[in-house]
Design an enzyme around this catalytic site. Structure first.
Site, PDB file in Angstrom:
ATOM      1  N   LYS A   1      83.301  48.739 -41.381  1.00  0.00           N
ATOM      2  CA  LYS A   1      83.281  49.932 -40.530  1.00  0.00           C
ATOM      3  C   LYS A   1      83.006  51.185 -41.365  1.00  0.00           C
ATOM      4  O   LYS A   1      82.246  52.068 -40.956  1.00  0.00           O
ATOM      5  CB  LYS A   1      84.614  50.059 -39.766  1.00  0.00           C
TER       6      LYS A   1
ATOM      7  N   GLN B   1      93.469  48.989 -36.985  1.00  0.00           N
ATOM      8  CA  GLN B   1      92.994  47.618 -37.167  1.00  0.00           C
ATOM      9  C   GLN B   1      94.100  46.635 -36.789  1.00  0.00           C
ATOM     10  O   GLN B   1      95.242  46.756 -37.222  1.00  0.00           O
ATOM     11  CB  GLN B   1      92.548  47.423 -38.627  1.00  0.00           C
TER      12      GLN B   1
ATOM     13  N   ASP C   1      88.319  51.904 -29.506  1.00  0.00           N
ATOM     14  CA  ASP C   1      88.390  50.448 -29.333  1.00  0.00           C
ATOM     15  C   ASP C   1      88.382  50.056 -27.848  1.00  0.00           C
ATOM     16  O   ASP C   1      88.123  48.904 -27.523  1.00  0.00           O
ATOM     17  CB  ASP C   1      89.712  49.928 -29.932  1.00  0.00           C
TER      18      ASP C   1
END
Ligand code: GUN
Length: 288
Positions: A55, A99, A122
């Site tokens: 990322k 994460q 997300d």
């Protein structure tokens, strides 16, 4: 039959990233700054570290500002909540990604809910999930969004098609099923308790597999001409090499379109994360 089209997520994600880079070129002049993605990684799970590095690299490539917070595994829920609260309050942070998975002892749901819905790139926040199911403006989770982009890129018509999704996770299976439904596919969701799975998957014209079991779907479980999207990222237990949930060698000869692992869905997840970050930035700018 020869192998069908191998649908490269790598190539499509490169195209999306190049487009984003071009779009961002005049952002400093137009808006005074570039979009900013904050990533929080708790603990030292090797797979998560690899994903987070991916990322970071992608942000750098397209010109999105990235701040990654690497916190020790002993971080408490309160510490994590307080970090998120300050990122929520920071007007120069557009996207926040925590994460997953989080270390034991941290309530994942509470963490996700604490992220500002508008910064939830997300698409995991309950308000974004509800938005997807109720067809309201929302951020769609990156992997399902990437899967639909791949199907569009391959020119797969979904309307009226029989689509089968194996896996019912909040992150992939459920939202992908909803997106397919929104495109007027007839969708069946299968899982570990599904009886005679092969009989269901052989009916599939589009098959999405997201169960996390190496090479689980074999050639005898699919019909000729099927479109196969393999979301799995597994280590082959015998070779240690990366492999999907689909046994590529036996399924590809029957498929009209199939995604490889690696180089299929994975890169698309990152490309869609970058897109979601740019969209979060632009929403904020247009609201000002
Ligand atoms: N862990 C595995 N996939 C994902 C993802 O898409 N987002 C986050 N935040 N964590 C993950």
């Amino acid at each position: 039959m020869d192998n069908g089209v191998i649908l490269s997520g790598k190539a499509l994600s490169d195209k999306i990233k190049a487009g984003l880079k071009e779009r961002l070129a005049d952002f400093p002049e137009r808006y005074g700054r570039v979009p900013h993605l904050a990533v929080i990684l708790v603990g030292d799970d090797p797979a998560s570290q690899t994903y987070v590095r991916g990322k970071e690299k992608a942000c750098e490539l397209v010109g999105i500002r990235n701040s990654t917070f690497r916190l020790p595994a002993e971080t408490t829920q309160e510490e994590l909540l307080s970090r998120i609260a300050s990122l929520n309050a920071d007007p120069e942070v557009d996207g926040i990604l925590v994460q997953l998975p989080l270390p034991e002892g941290i309530d994942e749901a509470a963490i996700i809910e604490s992220i500002d819905k508008e910064k939830d790139v997300d698409g995991f926040h309950p308000l974004n999930v509800a938005g997807l199911w109720m067809k309201r403006p929302c951020t769609v989770a990156c992997t399902p969004k990437g899967i639909l982009r791949l199907l569009d890129e391959a020119g797969v018509e979904l309307k009226g098609k029989r689509a089968v999704v194996i896996g019912r996770s909040q992150i992939v299976g459920l939202p992908t099923a909803k997106l397919l439904l929104d495109r007027h596919a007839t969708v069946t969701i299968c899982h570990s308790r599904t009886k005679d799975l092969g009989a269901v998957t052989r009916e599939a014209e589009v098959l999405v597999v997201a169960i996390g079991r190496p090479r689980f779907v074999t050639g005898d479980m699919v019909s000729e001409g099927v479109v196969v999207i393999d979301v799995g990222v597994n280590r082959d237990p015998s070779t240690g090499k990366l492999c999907g949930d689909v046994d590529f060698d036996s399924v590809a000869p029957k498929a009209s379109v199939i995604t490889p692992v690696p180089g299929g869905v994975g890169p698309m997840t990152i490309a869609c994360l970058l897109e979601n970050t740019v969209e979060a930035f632009l929403r904020k700018k247009s609201a000002l």
